[in-house]
Design a protein around this motif. Sequence first.
Motif, PDB file in Angstrom:
ATOM      1  N   SER A  30      42.613  -6.145  -6.626  1.00 15.81           N
ATOM      2  CA  SER A  30      42.935  -5.302  -7.768  1.00 15.81           C
ATOM      3  C   SER A  30      41.788  -5.377  -8.765  1.00 15.81           C
ATOM      4  N   ARG A  31      41.518  -4.291  -9.436  1.00  9.68           N
ATOM      5  CA  ARG A  31      40.493  -4.290 -10.487  1.00  9.68           C
ATOM      6  C   ARG A  31      40.901  -5.221 -11.634  1.00  9.68           C
ATOM      7  N   GLN A  32      42.213  -5.450 -11.778  1.00 10.13           N
ATOM      8  CA  GLN A  32      42.727  -6.200 -12.911  1.00 10.13           C
ATOM      9  C   GLN A  32      42.973  -7.683 -12.633  1.00 10.13           C
ATOM     10  N   ARG A  33      42.831  -8.112 -11.395  1.00 12.05           N
ATOM     11  CA  ARG A  33      43.112  -9.509 -11.030  1.00 12.05           C
ATOM     12  C   ARG A  33      41.910 -10.151 -10.360  1.00 12.05           C
ATOM     13  N   ASP A  34      41.956 -11.468 -10.200  1.00 13.39           N
ATOM     14  CA  ASP A  34      40.834 -12.218  -9.634  1.00 13.39           C
ATOM     15  C   ASP A  34      40.989 -12.529  -8.146  1.00 13.39           C
ATOM     16  N   VAL A  35      42.101 -12.148  -7.531  1.00 18.63           N
ATOM     17  CA  VAL A  35      42.389 -12.532  -6.148  1.00 18.63           C
ATOM     18  C   VAL A  35      42.073 -11.382  -5.194  1.00 18.63           C
ATOM     19  N   PHE A  36      41.474 -11.720  -4.034  1.00 16.39           N
ATOM     20  CA  PHE A  36      41.281 -10.706  -2.994  1.00 16.39           C
ATOM     21  C   PHE A  36      42.068 -11.081  -1.753  1.00 16.39           C
ATOM     22  N   HIS A  37      42.421 -10.077  -0.956  1.00 17.06           N
ATOM     23  CA  HIS A  37      43.331 -10.232   0.177  1.00 17.06           C
ATOM     24  C   HIS A  37      42.768  -9.567   1.431  1.00 17.06           C
ATOM     25  N   LEU A  38      43.309  -9.984   2.581  1.00 15.29           N
ATOM     26  CA  LEU A  38      43.124  -9.205   3.799  1.00 15.29           C
ATOM     27  C   LEU A  38      43.971  -7.942   3.630  1.00 15.29           C
ATOM     28  N   THR A  39      43.576  -6.864   4.247  1.00 18.36           N
ATOM     29  CA  THR A  39      44.332  -5.618   4.091  1.00 18.36           C
ATOM     30  C   THR A  39      45.736  -5.720   4.671  1.00 18.36           C
ATOM     31  N   THR A  40      45.974  -6.698   5.539  1.00 17.02           N
ATOM     32  CA  THR A  40      47.286  -6.876   6.157  1.00 17.02           C
ATOM     33  C   THR A  40      48.207  -7.786   5.340  1.00 17.02           C
ATOM     34  N   TRP A  43      50.770  -9.090  -0.130  1.00 22.60           N
ATOM     35  CA  TRP A  43      50.422  -8.855  -1.528  1.00 22.60           C
ATOM     36  C   TRP A  43      49.441  -7.694  -1.666  1.00 22.60           C
ATOM     37  N   ALA A  44      48.598  -7.500  -0.670  1.00 24.51           N
ATOM     38  CA  ALA A  44      47.662  -6.374  -0.700  1.00 24.51           C
ATOM     39  C   ALA A  44      48.416  -5.048  -0.648  1.00 24.51           C
ATOM     40  N   GLN A  45      49.526  -5.037   0.076  1.00 27.05           N
ATOM     41  CA  GLN A  45      50.320  -3.816   0.201  1.00 27.05           C
ATOM     42  C   GLN A  45      50.940  -3.412  -1.139  1.00 27.05           C
ATOM     43  N   LYS A  46      51.088  -4.365  -2.034  1.00 26.13           N
ATOM     44  CA  LYS A  46      51.731  -4.103  -3.325  1.00 26.13           C
ATOM     45  C   LYS A  46      50.756  -3.670  -4.414  1.00 26.13           C
ATOM     46  N   LEU A  47      49.460  -3.701  -4.125  1.00 25.86           N
ATOM     47  CA  LEU A  47      48.469  -3.302  -5.123  1.00 25.86           C
ATOM     48  C   LEU A  47      48.557  -1.802  -5.382  1.00 25.86           C
ATOM     49  N   ASP A  48      48.442  -1.433  -6.626  1.00 24.95           N
ATOM     50  CA  ASP A  48      48.431  -0.015  -6.978  1.00 24.95           C
ATOM     51  C   ASP A  48      47.207   0.648  -6.351  1.00 24.95           C
ATOM     52  N   LYS A  49      47.404   1.761  -5.708  1.00 31.28           N
ATOM     53  CA  LYS A  49      46.313   2.426  -4.986  1.00 31.28           C
ATOM     54  C   LYS A  49      45.169   2.849  -5.902  1.00 31.28           C
ATOM     55  N   ALA A  63      31.166 -12.772  -4.380  1.00 30.76           N
ATOM     56  CA  ALA A  63      30.047 -12.446  -5.273  1.00 30.76           C
ATOM     57  C   ALA A  63      30.520 -11.642  -6.484  1.00 30.76           C
ATOM     58  N   ASP A  64      31.641 -10.932  -6.316  1.00 31.07           N
ATOM     59  CA  ASP A  64      32.227 -10.150  -7.405  1.00 31.07           C
ATOM     60  C   ASP A  64      33.240 -10.988  -8.207  1.00 31.07           C
ATOM     61  N   HIS A  65      33.148 -12.309  -8.049  1.00 33.90           N
ATOM     62  CA  HIS A  65      33.967 -13.278  -8.788  1.00 33.90           C
ATOM     63  C   HIS A  65      35.443 -13.199  -8.443  1.00 33.90           C
ATOM     64  N   LYS A  66      35.770 -12.820  -7.222  1.00 32.42           N
ATOM     65  CA  LYS A  66      37.152 -12.817  -6.748  1.00 32.42           C
ATOM     66  C   LYS A  66      37.400 -14.111  -5.969  1.00 32.42           C
ATOM     67  N   VAL A  67      38.638 -14.583  -5.961  1.00 35.06           N
ATOM     68  CA  VAL A  67      38.998 -15.792  -5.215  1.00 35.06           C
ATOM     69  C   VAL A  67      39.963 -15.414  -4.089  1.00 35.06           C
ATOM     70  N   PRO A  68      39.935 -16.151  -2.974  1.00 35.64           N
ATOM     71  CA  PRO A  68      40.806 -15.816  -1.837  1.00 35.64           C
ATOM     72  C   PRO A  68      42.285 -16.029  -2.158  1.00 35.64           C
ATOM     73  N   CYS A  69      43.109 -15.163  -1.605  1.00 30.36           N
ATOM     74  CA  CYS A  69      44.558 -15.263  -1.720  1.00 30.36           C
ATOM     75  C   CYS A  69      45.037 -16.536  -1.018  1.00 30.36           C
ATOM     76  N   LYS A  70      45.988 -17.215  -1.602  1.00 25.75           N
ATOM     77  CA  LYS A  70      46.520 -18.434  -0.987  1.00 25.75           C
ATOM     78  C   LYS A  70      47.528 -18.137   0.114  1.00 25.75           C
ATOM     79  N   THR A  71      47.973 -16.890   0.214  1.00 22.53           N
ATOM     80  CA  THR A  71      48.927 -16.523   1.260  1.00 22.53           C
ATOM     81  C   THR A  71      48.221 -16.119   2.548  1.00 22.53           C
ATOM     82  N   CYS A  72      47.305 -15.160   2.463  1.00 24.08           N
ATOM     83  CA  CYS A  72      46.644 -14.665   3.678  1.00 24.08           C
ATOM     84  C   CYS A  72      45.386 -15.443   4.023  1.00 24.08           C
ATOM     85  N   LYS A  73      44.842 -16.192   3.064  1.00 27.11           N
ATOM     86  CA  LYS A  73      43.662 -17.041   3.267  1.00 27.11           C
ATOM     87  C   LYS A  73      42.493 -16.304   3.930  1.00 27.11           C
TER      88      LYS A  73
END
Length: 74
Positions: A30-40, A43-49, A63-73
């Motif tokens: 999400s542009r508004q959060r620090d976490v990134f996810h696998l597309t599967t 939590w990724a499915q719940k992101l606003d398009k 590199a864009d200062h995002k941290v990995p999701c603790k669920t999908c790792k």
Amino acid sequence: MKKFLLITTLLAATLFAAAAFALPGKYVASRQRDVFHLTTCQWAQKLDKNNRVWYKTRAAAIADHKVPCKTCKP
């Protein structure tokens, strides 16, 4: 019956492959959060398009200062 299962399996695999190639990247955040996810990820499915940011690599997301999701790792 076996023929039906084979055709169904092939069709599902084809659709899955087509959907995978249609995505702009393997990772999403999400542009508004620090976490990134696998597309599967659930939590990724719940992101606003409209707020999704796509990354082709894990390194690009980090590199864009995002941290990995603790669920999908990712």
